[in-house]
Design an enzyme around this catalytic site. Sequence first.
Site, PDB file in Angstrom:
ATOM      1  N   LYS A  50       0.708  -1.204   0.163  1.00  9.97           N
ATOM      2  CA  LYS A  50      -0.024  -0.145   0.117  1.00  9.97           C
ATOM      3  C   LYS A  50       0.734   1.231   0.012  1.00  9.97           C
ATOM      4  O   LYS A  50       1.813   1.480   0.921  1.00  9.97           O
ATOM      5  CB  LYS A  50      -0.811  -0.045   1.153  1.00  9.97           C
TER       6      LYS A  50
HETATM    7  C1  E4P Z   1      -8.208   1.828   3.747  1.00  8.71           C
HETATM    8  O1  E4P Z   1      -7.628   1.164   3.131  1.00  8.71           O
HETATM    9  C2  E4P Z   1      -8.010   2.524   4.948  1.00  8.71           C
HETATM   10  O2  E4P Z   1      -7.447   1.500   5.767  1.00  8.71           O
HETATM   11  C3  E4P Z   1      -9.510   3.120   5.650  1.00  8.71           C
HETATM   12  O3  E4P Z   1     -10.376   2.485   4.943  1.00  8.71           O
HETATM   13  C4  E4P Z   1      -9.558   4.250   6.109  1.00  8.71           C
HETATM   14  O4  E4P Z   1     -10.561   4.069   6.814  1.00  8.71           O
HETATM   15  P1  E4P Z   1     -11.051   5.787   7.785  1.00  8.71           P
HETATM   16  O5  E4P Z   1     -11.328   6.563   7.078  1.00  8.71           O
HETATM   17  O6  E4P Z   1     -12.227   5.114   8.646  1.00  8.71           O
HETATM   18  O7  E4P Z   1      -9.636   5.579   8.814  1.00  8.71           O
END
Ligand code: E4P
Length: 212
Positions: free
Chosen positions: A83
């Site tokens: 990522k």
């Molecule tokens: C995505 O890959 C992220 O880990 C996640 O969905 C972020 O979510 P949040 O905005 O609730 O922190």
Amino acid sequence: MKLFIDTANTQEIRDAASIGVICGVTTNPTLVAKEGRDFSDVIQEIAEIVDGPISAEVMADDCNGMIAEARTLSKIHPNIVIKIPVTQEGLKAVHQLAKEGIRTNVTLIFSPSQALLAARAGASFVSPFVGRLNDISNDGITLIKTIADIFSLHNIKTEIIAASIRDPQSVVACAKAGAHIATLPYKVIQAMFVHPLTDAGIQKFKKDWNKK
Ligand code: E4P
């Protein structure tokens, strides 16, 4: 639309996997830090539970640093997807990693143009953040639909992971908007089960059964 779980908590992953509804996992630095465990131990354990893409995020800001972290993480298990935030350095790393056959999930996507750049750099997945856009009075679902339309129109194979999902209604909206995957916190998966008529129906069936 496939469902992933968005957590680094291995108990939540085991529980969701036991229902059979998830086929991948996403984590982020906040979620990993919350667990207070060694990063590679967590990723390794997740890989033993779920046989599907597992996103692990790099922390370096520069391309070479990201590539070095990516190579180390990708050795943990073949299902690891790296990522990477949608920065210029990030996309340079995505481009190089694609040539090495290492899959990437480009994260923190808030506009269609960022998604297009990520796809063209060679990302396997892009992660538009629905909830964080909605939090600032923007429309996260429109972002998903616009990216899905562009990818479909231009035959782009990069998969869209709808991320930052806070409620069951958003899951349905992402499915209708054309996301390939939605990554969900465990509490959203649990909330998707809930309907008062289901509870009332179970109670009524029990009551009637006991009268026989
Ligand atoms: C995505 O890959 C992220 O880990 C996640 O969905 C972020 O979510 P949040 O905005 O609730 O922190």
